[in-house]
Scaffold this motif. Sequence first.
Motif, PDB file in Angstrom:
ATOM      1  N   GLY A   1       0.804  -1.212   0.000  1.00 28.56           N
ATOM      2  CA  GLY A   1       0.000   0.000   0.000  1.00 28.56           C
ATOM      3  C   GLY A   1       0.836   1.260   0.000  1.00 28.56           C
ATOM      4  N   MET A   2       1.991   1.203   0.662  1.00 29.43           N
ATOM      5  CA  MET A   2       2.892   2.342   0.711  1.00 29.43           C
ATOM      6  C   MET A   2       3.402   2.665  -0.697  1.00 29.43           C
ATOM      7  N   VAL A   3       3.847   1.647  -1.396  1.00 29.01           N
ATOM      8  CA  VAL A   3       4.333   1.845  -2.768  1.00 29.01           C
ATOM      9  C   VAL A   3       3.185   2.265  -3.675  1.00 29.01           C
ATOM     10  N   PHE A   4       2.063   1.594  -3.518  1.00 26.58           N
ATOM     11  CA  PHE A   4       0.896   1.877  -4.349  1.00 26.58           C
ATOM     12  C   PHE A   4       0.404   3.317  -4.151  1.00 26.58           C
ATOM     13  N   SER A   5       0.286   3.746  -2.896  1.00 26.48           N
ATOM     14  CA  SER A   5      -0.209   5.095  -2.598  1.00 26.48           C
ATOM     15  C   SER A   5       0.716   6.165  -3.161  1.00 26.48           C
ATOM     16  N   TYR A   6       2.013   5.948  -2.996  1.00 26.82           N
ATOM     17  CA  TYR A   6       2.964   6.957  -3.482  1.00 26.82           C
ATOM     18  C   TYR A   6       2.927   7.042  -5.007  1.00 26.82           C
TER      19      TYR A   6
ATOM     20  N   SER B   1      -0.706  18.643  -0.696  1.00 28.26           N
ATOM     21  CA  SER B   1      -0.808  18.035  -2.019  1.00 28.26           C
ATOM     22  C   SER B   1      -1.042  16.539  -1.869  1.00 28.26           C
ATOM     23  N   MET B   2      -1.478  15.891  -2.939  1.00 26.79           N
ATOM     24  CA  MET B   2      -1.678  14.447  -2.905  1.00 26.79           C
ATOM     25  C   MET B   2      -0.359  13.726  -2.651  1.00 26.79           C
ATOM     26  N   THR B   3       0.732  14.283  -3.157  1.00 27.13           N
ATOM     27  CA  THR B   3       2.043  13.671  -2.938  1.00 27.13           C
ATOM     28  C   THR B   3       2.420  13.708  -1.468  1.00 27.13           C
ATOM     29  N   PHE B   4       2.210  14.872  -0.819  1.00 28.65           N
ATOM     30  CA  PHE B   4       2.549  14.971   0.607  1.00 28.65           C
ATOM     31  C   PHE B   4       1.644  14.068   1.445  1.00 28.65           C
ATOM     32  N   ILE B   5       0.369  13.982   1.073  1.00 26.55           N
ATOM     33  CA  ILE B   5      -0.540  13.081   1.778  1.00 26.55           C
ATOM     34  C   ILE B   5      -0.061  11.637   1.629  1.00 26.55           C
ATOM     35  N   SER B   6       0.446  11.312   0.440  1.00 29.40           N
ATOM     36  CA  SER B   6       0.975   9.967   0.207  1.00 29.40           C
ATOM     37  C   SER B   6       2.229   9.714   1.038  1.00 29.40           C
ATOM     38  N   VAL B   7       3.061  10.755   1.218  1.00 28.39           N
ATOM     39  CA  VAL B   7       4.251  10.623   2.071  1.00 28.39           C
ATOM     40  C   VAL B   7       3.821  10.326   3.501  1.00 28.39           C
ATOM     41  N   GLY B   8       2.791  11.044   3.965  1.00 33.03           N
ATOM     42  CA  GLY B   8       2.265  10.774   5.299  1.00 33.03           C
ATOM     43  C   GLY B   8       1.762   9.349   5.422  1.00 33.03           C
ATOM     44  N   SER B   9       1.099   8.868   4.379  1.00 31.35           N
ATOM     45  CA  SER B   9       0.621   7.486   4.372  1.00 31.35           C
ATOM     46  C   SER B   9       1.790   6.500   4.399  1.00 31.35           C
ATOM     47  N   MET B  10       2.898   6.868   3.740  1.00 35.08           N
ATOM     48  CA  MET B  10       4.078   6.016   3.765  1.00 35.08           C
ATOM     49  C   MET B  10       4.665   5.927   5.170  1.00 35.08           C
ATOM     50  N   VAL B  11       4.727   7.059   5.855  1.00 39.44           N
ATOM     51  CA  VAL B  11       5.215   7.065   7.243  1.00 39.44           C
ATOM     52  C   VAL B  11       4.339   6.159   8.101  1.00 39.44           C
ATOM     53  N   TYR B  12       3.023   6.321   7.938  1.00 35.18           N
ATOM     54  CA  TYR B  12       2.059   5.489   8.660  1.00 35.18           C
ATOM     55  C   TYR B  12       2.295   4.007   8.374  1.00 35.18           C
TER      56      TYR B  12
ATOM     57  N   TYR C   1       0.941  16.367  11.293  1.00 37.36           N
ATOM     58  CA  TYR C   1       0.390  15.327  10.422  1.00 37.36           C
ATOM     59  C   TYR C   1       1.298  14.101  10.427  1.00 37.36           C
ATOM     60  N   VAL C   2       2.603  14.328  10.403  1.00 34.31           N
ATOM     61  CA  VAL C   2       3.569  13.229  10.472  1.00 34.31           C
ATOM     62  C   VAL C   2       3.487  12.539  11.833  1.00 34.31           C
ATOM     63  N   LEU C   3       3.407  13.343  12.916  1.00 32.09           N
ATOM     64  CA  LEU C   3       3.302  12.781  14.269  1.00 32.09           C
ATOM     65  C   LEU C   3       2.042  11.925  14.396  1.00 32.09           C
ATOM     66  N   TYR C   4       0.953  12.435  13.855  1.00 27.13           N
ATOM     67  CA  TYR C   4      -0.304  11.686  13.869  1.00 27.13           C
ATOM     68  C   TYR C   4      -0.127  10.329  13.194  1.00 27.13           C
ATOM     69  N   ASN C   5       0.507  10.316  12.028  1.00 26.41           N
ATOM     70  CA  ASN C   5       0.682   9.072  11.287  1.00 26.41           C
ATOM     71  C   ASN C   5       1.589   8.083  12.004  1.00 26.41           C
ATOM     72  N   VAL C   6       2.579   8.592  12.732  1.00 33.16           N
ATOM     73  CA  VAL C   6       3.476   7.707  13.491  1.00 33.16           C
ATOM     74  C   VAL C   6       2.695   6.941  14.550  1.00 33.16           C
ATOM     75  N   PHE C   7       1.958   7.669  15.392  1.00 34.38           N
ATOM     76  CA  PHE C   7       1.267   7.011  16.503  1.00 34.38           C
ATOM     77  C   PHE C   7       0.016   6.262  16.044  1.00 34.38           C
ATOM     78  N   TYR C   8      -0.639   6.773  15.005  1.00 33.02           N
ATOM     79  CA  TYR C   8      -1.796   6.049  14.483  1.00 33.02           C
ATOM     80  C   TYR C   8      -1.333   4.741  13.841  1.00 33.02           C
ATOM     81  N   GLY C   9      -0.158   4.759  13.224  1.00 36.21           N
ATOM     82  CA  GLY C   9       0.406   3.538  12.653  1.00 36.21           C
ATOM     83  C   GLY C   9       0.690   2.491  13.713  1.00 36.21           C
ATOM     84  N   ILE C  10       1.230   2.950  14.863  1.00 38.09           N
ATOM     85  CA  ILE C  10       1.482   2.017  15.968  1.00 38.09           C
ATOM     86  C   ILE C  10       0.173   1.419  16.461  1.00 38.09           C
TER      87      ILE C  10
END
Length: 419
Positions: free
Chosen positions: A155-160, A258-269, A319-328
């Motif tokens: 999903g990380m590769v796909f989203s990006y 942007s969609m790219t930055f949102i995808s980066v956040g999804s990658m972090v997650y 947004y990055v912090l959110y994705n880190v802890f939400y990912g955990i």
Amino acid sequence: MENEKDIYKTSRFMYILEAAFEYFISLMVAGAYLARLTTEIGMSDAMTGIISSLGSLASCFQIAAIFLFANRNVKKPLSILYPIARICFIFLYIIPFLDIPGSVKAVIFIASLFGGRLITNAINSPKINWFMSLVDDNKRGNFTANKEIVSLIGGMVFSYAMGGAVDWLEEAGKHTEAFILCGITIFVLTVLHTVTLLVSKEKNLTVEEKIPIRRLLPEMIRDTTVMKVILVSVLWTVATHITTPFEGTYRIKELGFSMTFISVGSMVYSVIRVLASKPLGKYADRHTFTKMLNFCFAAALIAFLAGAFTVPENGAPLYVLYNVFYGIGMAGINSGNINLIYEHVSKEKRVCALALKDGIVGLVGFGTTLAASRLVEYIQQNGNHLFGIPLYAQQVTSALGAAVIAAILLYLNTAIRRL
């Protein structure tokens, strides 16, 4: 037992692939992608939030799975129904360009989205039970972790890749081509998903597992242990449906991502969730899923608190912090809620328990989002103020979600811990 495991080895691998393809498809009809579609049609943030929760309302139809699929083999009907649901999703990317009034577009859009999600949710419980019956009960945590890791890395590769492709096309003024690309992508994924179902084997039911439906459902409702376990999922649904249906538009509009930055956040997650999934799965196999969920919900609480403080001035880092802890948190919450049922419910009742759980949380989720949308609309109509305090609507919904998660932690350590 070893021979039986060998028989279903390929099927378990197909389940891992099936989950990945299904996850990719879900990404294409949720979050920022859904927000782009609704924005193109001209829907408000509040309406987008309500539409996002249609999946929850559709979950109510999981109760139908008890009558349609309990105590029977499900491979053939599921292999037919899943592609039908995906056709509804593909049509979502055609609707914005139909030469019809906007109000008609909105009605058709809602009908297509609801129809696809209704079918998907109605057959979800039988599918889970079909494949999970092929997994050793003592290895469910580890297997679930492996399944999620594959989905998340893919999903990380796909989203990006998809985010970058959509941004590139839209920056070139090719909005129609961007939507066409999304529709074609869902079609290809649908073909791959269907193949995984057709290749997989299915266990035949034993005599003990063929309990009459008229007896099965009343037993579930009267079973206090099952209902206590289901309440964990209900509370989690309240927390997420107050918040997540409104996050896509907030990130695109107010925060200006942007969609790219949102995808980066999804990658972090995804990276964080991948790293946490295996240790949490092994921990659950050793110490029960209840103890594992304590840690996961605590991480989700931190994520929601970060969301409550997110504004345009600090949007990127929080947004990055959110994705880190939400990912955990999400590394164990979804699988934990399902496996709580497998810990406390006998084999012959699991399809019914899963369907009952999803039916209840579906109704609760839709009602929660419906109520939250009124709050979002009220705050936005008052110039992003609540009780005279300058606040974005999504800050308030995140704070409410955090309060519900705190209640979940209290419940886990009282009622569920005693089980």
